[in-house]
Design a protein around this motif. Structure first.
Motif, PDB file in Angstrom:
ATOM      1  N   LEU A  30      41.178  53.906  37.491  1.00  0.00           N
ATOM      2  CA  LEU A  30      40.654  52.720  37.539  1.00  0.00           C
ATOM      3  C   LEU A  30      41.326  51.591  38.312  1.00  0.00           C
ATOM      4  CD1 LEU A  30      38.865  52.605  33.847  1.00  0.00           C
ATOM      5  CD2 LEU A  30      37.501  52.313  36.162  1.00  0.00           C
ATOM      6  N   ALA A  31      42.487  51.575  38.026  1.00  0.00           N
ATOM      7  CA  ALA A  31      43.475  50.616  38.682  1.00  0.00           C
ATOM      8  C   ALA A  31      43.584  50.816  40.360  1.00  0.00           C
ATOM      9  CB  ALA A  31      44.952  50.801  38.093  1.00  0.00           C
ATOM     10  N   ARG A  32      43.439  51.897  40.694  1.00  0.00           N
ATOM     11  CA  ARG A  32      43.580  52.386  42.059  1.00  0.00           C
ATOM     12  C   ARG A  32      41.963  52.071  42.681  1.00  0.00           C
ATOM     13  NH1 ARG A  32      45.999  57.290  40.402  1.00  0.00           N
ATOM     14  NH2 ARG A  32      43.936  58.091  40.969  1.00  0.00           N
ATOM     15  N   ALA A  33      40.987  52.183  41.894  1.00  0.00           N
ATOM     16  CA  ALA A  33      39.418  52.182  42.348  1.00  0.00           C
ATOM     17  C   ALA A  33      39.362  50.718  42.874  1.00  0.00           C
ATOM     18  CB  ALA A  33      38.444  52.660  41.469  1.00  0.00           C
ATOM     19  N   GLU A  34      38.659  50.433  43.903  1.00  0.00           N
ATOM     20  CA  GLU A  34      38.007  49.016  44.329  1.00  0.00           C
ATOM     21  C   GLU A  34      36.529  49.123  44.495  1.00  0.00           C
ATOM     22  OE1 GLU A  34      40.233  48.152  47.696  1.00  0.00           O
ATOM     23  OE2 GLU A  34      42.076  47.516  46.890  1.00  0.00           O
ATOM     24  N   VAL A  35      36.003  47.925  43.852  1.00  0.00           N
ATOM     25  CA  VAL A  35      34.620  47.812  43.967  1.00  0.00           C
ATOM     26  C   VAL A  35      34.378  46.423  44.507  1.00  0.00           C
ATOM     27  CG1 VAL A  35      33.824  49.215  42.109  1.00  0.00           C
ATOM     28  CG2 VAL A  35      34.440  46.958  41.642  1.00  0.00           C
ATOM     29  N   GLN A  88      33.023  46.719  35.383  1.00  0.00           N
ATOM     30  CA  GLN A  88      32.888  47.058  34.171  1.00  0.00           C
ATOM     31  C   GLN A  88      32.136  48.233  33.765  1.00  0.00           C
ATOM     32  OE1 GLN A  88      31.511  43.169  32.624  1.00  0.00           O
ATOM     33  NE2 GLN A  88      33.744  42.609  32.004  1.00  0.00           N
ATOM     34  N   GLU A  89      30.936  48.269  34.604  1.00  0.00           N
ATOM     35  CA  GLU A  89      30.378  49.482  34.636  1.00  0.00           C
ATOM     36  C   GLU A  89      30.937  50.701  34.856  1.00  0.00           C
ATOM     37  OE1 GLU A  89      26.789  49.183  37.347  1.00  0.00           O
ATOM     38  OE2 GLU A  89      26.333  47.202  36.410  1.00  0.00           O
ATOM     39  N   LEU A  90      32.112  50.498  36.104  1.00  0.00           N
ATOM     40  CA  LEU A  90      32.892  51.789  36.397  1.00  0.00           C
ATOM     41  C   LEU A  90      33.690  52.102  34.974  1.00  0.00           C
ATOM     42  CD1 LEU A  90      33.811  53.908  38.341  1.00  0.00           C
ATOM     43  CD2 LEU A  90      35.416  51.846  39.269  1.00  0.00           C
ATOM     44  N   GLN A  91      34.231  51.175  34.395  1.00  0.00           N
ATOM     45  CA  GLN A  91      35.246  51.144  33.295  1.00  0.00           C
ATOM     46  C   GLN A  91      34.459  51.985  32.208  1.00  0.00           C
ATOM     47  OE1 GLN A  91      36.348  47.371  31.894  1.00  0.00           O
ATOM     48  NE2 GLN A  91      37.648  46.916  33.995  1.00  0.00           N
ATOM     49  N   GLN A  92      33.188  51.657  32.049  1.00  0.00           N
ATOM     50  CA  GLN A  92      32.241  52.227  30.726  1.00  0.00           C
ATOM     51  C   GLN A  92      32.152  53.638  31.305  1.00  0.00           C
ATOM     52  OE1 GLN A  92      31.581  50.967  28.141  1.00  0.00           O
ATOM     53  NE2 GLN A  92      30.673  52.874  27.331  1.00  0.00           N
ATOM     54  N   ARG A  93      31.617  54.089  32.400  1.00  0.00           N
ATOM     55  CA  ARG A  93      31.549  55.241  33.056  1.00  0.00           C
ATOM     56  C   ARG A  93      33.118  56.313  32.582  1.00  0.00           C
ATOM     57  NH1 ARG A  93      29.004  53.377  37.395  1.00  0.00           N
ATOM     58  NH2 ARG A  93      30.602  54.158  38.854  1.00  0.00           N
ATOM     59  N   LYS A  94      33.950  55.708  33.014  1.00  0.00           N
ATOM     60  CA  LYS A  94      35.314  56.439  33.016  1.00  0.00           C
ATOM     61  C   LYS A  94      35.886  56.495  31.543  1.00  0.00           C
ATOM     62  CE  LYS A  94      35.925  57.511  37.248  1.00  0.00           C
ATOM     63  NZ  LYS A  94      35.929  58.629  37.903  1.00  0.00           N
ATOM     64  N   LEU A  95      35.699  55.298  30.960  1.00  0.00           N
ATOM     65  CA  LEU A  95      36.652  55.228  29.666  1.00  0.00           C
ATOM     66  C   LEU A  95      35.766  55.379  28.333  1.00  0.00           C
ATOM     67  CD1 LEU A  95      38.737  52.242  30.339  1.00  0.00           C
ATOM     68  CD2 LEU A  95      39.311  54.732  30.465  1.00  0.00           C
ATOM     69  N   GLY A  96      34.356  55.343  28.614  1.00  0.00           N
ATOM     70  CA  GLY A  96      33.389  55.206  27.299  1.00  0.00           C
ATOM     71  C   GLY A  96      33.434  56.629  26.756  1.00  0.00           C
ATOM     72  N   PRO A  97      33.154  57.845  27.310  1.00  0.00           N
ATOM     73  CA  PRO A  97      33.496  58.830  26.547  1.00  0.00           C
ATOM     74  C   PRO A  97      34.573  59.154  25.875  1.00  0.00           C
ATOM     75  CG  PRO A  97      32.206  59.168  28.661  1.00  0.00           C
ATOM     76  CD  PRO A  97      33.017  57.746  28.561  1.00  0.00           C
ATOM     77  N   LEU A  98      35.983  58.771  26.620  1.00  0.00           N
ATOM     78  CA  LEU A  98      37.188  58.907  26.206  1.00  0.00           C
ATOM     79  C   LEU A  98      37.262  58.261  24.764  1.00  0.00           C
ATOM     80  CD1 LEU A  98      39.048  58.991  29.458  1.00  0.00           C
ATOM     81  CD2 LEU A  98      38.488  60.934  27.707  1.00  0.00           C
ATOM     82  N   ALA A  99      36.892  56.840  24.695  1.00  0.00           N
ATOM     83  CA  ALA A  99      36.925  56.104  23.658  1.00  0.00           C
ATOM     84  C   ALA A  99      36.101  56.551  22.595  1.00  0.00           C
ATOM     85  CB  ALA A  99      36.379  54.588  23.992  1.00  0.00           C
ATOM     86  N   GLN A 100      35.034  57.090  22.610  1.00  0.00           N
ATOM     87  CA  GLN A 100      34.269  57.764  21.782  1.00  0.00           C
ATOM     88  C   GLN A 100      34.942  59.057  20.947  1.00  0.00           C
ATOM     89  OE1 GLN A 100      30.323  58.884  23.249  1.00  0.00           O
ATOM     90  NE2 GLN A 100      29.683  56.745  23.348  1.00  0.00           N
ATOM     91  N   GLY A 101      35.770  59.753  21.931  1.00  0.00           N
ATOM     92  CA  GLY A 101      36.480  60.898  21.279  1.00  0.00           C
ATOM     93  C   GLY A 101      37.901  60.306  20.625  1.00  0.00           C
ATOM     94  N   LEU A 102      38.266  59.237  21.039  1.00  0.00           N
ATOM     95  CA  LEU A 102      39.146  58.733  20.270  1.00  0.00           C
ATOM     96  C   LEU A 102      39.023  57.675  19.017  1.00  0.00           C
ATOM     97  CD1 LEU A 102      41.637  57.755  23.292  1.00  0.00           C
ATOM     98  CD2 LEU A 102      41.948  59.787  21.644  1.00  0.00           C
ATOM     99  N   GLY A 103      37.957  57.837  18.587  1.00  0.00           N
ATOM    100  CA  GLY A 103      37.541  57.241  17.425  1.00  0.00           C
ATOM    101  C   GLY A 103      36.246  56.403  17.305  1.00  0.00           C
TER     102      GLY A 103
END
Length: 112
Positions: A30-35, A88-103
């Motif tokens: 995400l830090a490297r991506a640009e939109v 924020q949409e990109l963050q949700q796509r990338k981090l959403g599934p991981l956040a669910q898995g972490l609690g």
């Protein structure tokens, strides 16, 4: 599960470590991506990192009217807002599934 009904702690720790590694990798991506976000039919373009950091702002000279700087300011705010929404949409796509898995979804409580 072990015969005593207790979860295998080693397996849980390995799973947690993998999730943390996946999360770190996604955050780095995400830090490297640009939109981009635009306003005024492309008169103002804002480039934002996937993490939401403003990286660039391009203003078409046609948007610059010394007698009306308020409209230009509105276009800049709108372009940045648009780019941030895409990030924020990109963050949700990338981090959403991981956040669910972490609690967030009953995975490993207390880790996220």
């Amino acid at each position: 599960m072990n015969p005593g009904g207790q979860p295998n702690m080693q397996a849980l720790l390995q799973q947690a470590q993998k999730m943390q590694q996946d999360l770190a990798a996604a955050q780095e991506e995400l830090a490297r991506a640009e939109v981009e976000g635009t306003a005024g039919g492309g008169l103002v373009t804002a480039t934002v990192s996937g993490a939401g950091e403003l990286r660039a702002l391009v203003i078409d000279p046609k948007a610059v009217d010394p007698e009306d700087t308020e409209t230009l300011a509105d276009l800049v705010v709108a372009a940045v807002h648009n780019a941030t929404a895409v990030a924020q949409e990109l963050q949700q796509r990338k981090l959403g599934p991981l956040a669910q898995g972490l609690g967030g979804g009953g995975g490993l409580p207390g880790l996220f």
